[in-house]
Design a protein around this motif. Structure first.
Motif, PDB file in Angstrom:
ATOM      1  N   ASP A  73      90.886 104.645   6.552  1.00  0.00           N
ATOM      2  CA  ASP A  73      91.571 104.549   7.712  1.00  0.00           C
ATOM      3  C   ASP A  73      90.833 103.584   8.750  1.00  0.00           C
ATOM      4  N   LYS A  76      91.330 100.126   7.612  1.00  0.00           N
ATOM      5  CA  LYS A  76      92.278  99.397   7.990  1.00  0.00           C
ATOM      6  C   LYS A  76      92.315  99.373   9.550  1.00  0.00           C
ATOM      7  N   ASP A  77      92.116 100.222  10.286  1.00  0.00           N
ATOM      8  CA  ASP A  77      92.181 100.277  11.702  1.00  0.00           C
ATOM      9  C   ASP A  77      91.088  98.833  12.102  1.00  0.00           C
ATOM     10  N   LEU A  80      93.038  95.637  11.310  1.00  0.00           N
ATOM     11  CA  LEU A  80      94.206  95.328  12.085  1.00  0.00           C
ATOM     12  C   LEU A  80      94.312  95.355  13.585  1.00  0.00           C
ATOM     13  N   TYR A 127      96.007  92.602   0.874  1.00  0.00           N
ATOM     14  CA  TYR A 127      95.269  93.901   0.666  1.00  0.00           C
ATOM     15  C   TYR A 127      95.842  94.886   1.525  1.00  0.00           C
ATOM     16  N   ALA A 128      96.692  94.831   2.624  1.00  0.00           N
ATOM     17  CA  ALA A 128      97.499  95.551   3.219  1.00  0.00           C
ATOM     18  C   ALA A 128      98.355  96.525   2.239  1.00  0.00           C
ATOM     19  N   TYR A 132      93.571  97.970   1.439  1.00  0.00           N
ATOM     20  CA  TYR A 132      92.389  97.267   2.260  1.00  0.00           C
ATOM     21  C   TYR A 132      91.043  97.629   1.631  1.00  0.00           C
ATOM     22  N   MET A 257      86.207  94.779   2.915  1.00  0.00           N
ATOM     23  CA  MET A 257      87.320  95.132   2.065  1.00  0.00           C
ATOM     24  C   MET A 257      86.967  94.793   0.622  1.00  0.00           C
TER      25      MET A 257
END
Length: 261
Positions: A73, A76-77, A80, A127-128, A132, A257
């Motif tokens: 997470d 990812k955060d 993005l 990667y989404a 990720y 990533m």
């Protein structure tokens, strides 16, 4: 009779409330403690994952195959969110300042080298769909994505790209992609706004067994032997930048990533 009874009820209820001792701990104490503990745990994960990402970007943790599960997470955060964008802009701005500080020879031999994947073109859409970096890299699946030629530009890199070209640098694109992917690579680059490069260098059949660091060092060696001066180099992997015949100055873009040797 209804109104007097209602009045008596309200008066009695008000009297009870006035005499009731207020309890400031209406919520059970264990719930408050659990909330605090969860917050502290979340803060600890954030700190640990930030430390891990620092180690990755500083090239202190190589080699690694996937991001830590507990940091899924977090990564990812980051990717993005605003932090990734700010980091990209920081690299681009510093590279631009450096480029402007140089006095070029004017003989067409001063060059800036750019990597392609996650340096000029973003693979965040890919990667989404693959955690990720949480999933082990699948070359076949990734190549199917590359063949679509849909990767968007990394905007701060596009800004730098246009800036160095405007200053008079020749631009060389040096990528680990296969020569068989030349047409879709050119299509994707042009559609994303990258044009007028001097050379696009991909892996030939003789290069496929080489580590990225070796392959890119060999290609930079050829540039130097042809009389070019590598004044700048931008890449998201340390293997884009390290090795032999390195640039006068290199600029590492963030990428937590994946890692390429």
């Amino acid at each position: 009779m209804i109104i007097p009874r209602l009045f008596l009820f309200i008066s009695f209820f008000s009297l009870v409330l006035c005499n009731e001792k207020f309890n400031s701990h209406v919520l059970p104490r264990p719930l408050i403690l659990e909330t605090t503990q969860l917050r502290e745990l979340d803060n600890e994960v954030q700190l640990q994952c930030t430390s891990w990402r620092f180690g990755v970007e500083a090239n202190n943790l190589n080699p690694w195959k996937t991001i830590p599960l507990e940091c899924a997470d977090y990564v990812k955060d980051y990717m993005l969110g605003r932090a990734y964008r700010l980091d990209l802009e920081r690299v681009s701005n510093e590279a631009g300042i450096y480029a402007k500080s140089l006095e070029l020879s004017g003989d067409g031999k001063d060059i800036w080298v750019f990597d392609v994947d996650d340096t000029l073109l973003s693979h965040l859409p890919y990667y989404a769909d693959h955690g990720y970096g949480l999933e082990i890299f699948d070359p076949a699946e990734f190549n199917r994505w590359v063949d679509k030629a849909l990767a968007p530009a990394i905007e701060p890199s596009l800004k730098l790209y246009k800036e160095v070209m405007g200053l008079g640098f020749k631009v060389f694109l040096l990528t680990g992609r296969s020569e068989s992917q030349r047409s879709m690579t050119e299509e994707n680059l042009i559609n994303a706004g990258f044009q007028n490069w001097e050379k696009l260098i991909l892996r030939g059949s003789e290069d496929h067994a080489k580590l990225a660091t070796v392959f890119k060092s060999d290609k930079r060696s050829e540039m130097v032997k042809e009389g070019y001066r590598i004044l700048g180099n931008s890449g998201d992997q340390w293997s884009d930048l390290l090795g032999s015949f390195m640039s006068n100055r290199s600029f590492k873009l963030p990428n937590p990533m994946y890692f390429i040797v």
